[in-house]
Enzyme design. Sequence first.
Site, PDB file in Angstrom:
ATOM      1  N   ASP A   1      16.363  98.769  38.758  1.00 37.33           N
ATOM      2  CA  ASP A   1      16.973  99.789  39.598  1.00 37.33           C
ATOM      3  C   ASP A   1      17.911  99.093  40.584  1.00 37.33           C
ATOM      4  OD1 ASP A   1      17.386 102.379  40.616  1.00 37.33           O
ATOM      5  OD2 ASP A   1      15.883 102.049  42.173  1.00 37.33           O
TER       6      ASP A   1
ATOM      7  N   ASP B   1      19.394 100.680  44.111  1.00 36.95           N
ATOM      8  CA  ASP B   1      19.055 100.937  45.510  1.00 36.95           C
ATOM      9  C   ASP B   1      17.566 100.734  45.744  1.00 36.95           C
ATOM     10  OD1 ASP B   1      21.645 101.877  46.698  1.00 36.95           O
ATOM     11  OD2 ASP B   1      21.468 103.339  45.084  1.00 36.95           O
TER      12      ASP B   1
END
Length: 266
Positions: free
Chosen positions: A13, A15
């Site tokens: 991922d 953020d």
Amino acid sequence: MAHRDDIECWLTDMDGVLVHENDAIPGASEMLAGWEANGIPYLVLTNNSIFTARDLSARLRASGLSVPEERIWTSALATADFLKQQVPGGSAFVIGEAGILTALHDAGFVMTETNPDFVVVGETRTYSFEAITKAIRLINRGARFIITNPDATGPSVEGPLPATGAVAALITKATGREPYVVGKPNPMMFRSALNKIGAHSKKTGMIGDRMDTDIVAGIEAGLHTVLVLTGISDQREIAKYPFRPDEIVDSVADLLPTITGTIKTV
């Protein structure tokens, strides 16, 4: 269950894992550089469908992280990939911005307000009542309802903003039609990412910061899952769920040098 040492490819991922706001998280730069230097296949995943991969590559570069645009896989790209398989050369009415519009154009789709195959709702900061009304009418006439991601809210400096999931709920209430969600937590986004880099689930790891998207989708896709505590989830949040990731670490810095073959410097 795969051991971390057996993992040959990585999904991560963005953020909360690599960056927080506009600042790189310690260890992220070394991890990415190690993957590149050692030829380890990887993709950076995000449910954000506003921006193109090129936009996000530039954003990460401004944060001090080097990620080529071809190493970024967004919910917009996953949506375009899915729809291309469903109806090659199809048509869509889109509520969204450059990320989803560019991805669909590149996939050979035509944007239209007349009898589209799909109504696609993505992230945007300029939702209009007129566009939502048009989407409702097109769905009622038979267009298939697709959304890039289920997030109900998004962050801003002033506080939460309504996001794709919230607008989709409005459309569902008006039409009685539930959308098909392509982005996380649908493991389809991970499977399309695996296909992009030619990876096998048994030899791939997923690094995320959210139990309700990254980790559950990773588990359902058969990946080795690693939860970092630099984003949304903490121990109290983890306790809410009946499933657990394979590993829980404070940050990606704790994964060095195991997953990169580089020397830990943070």
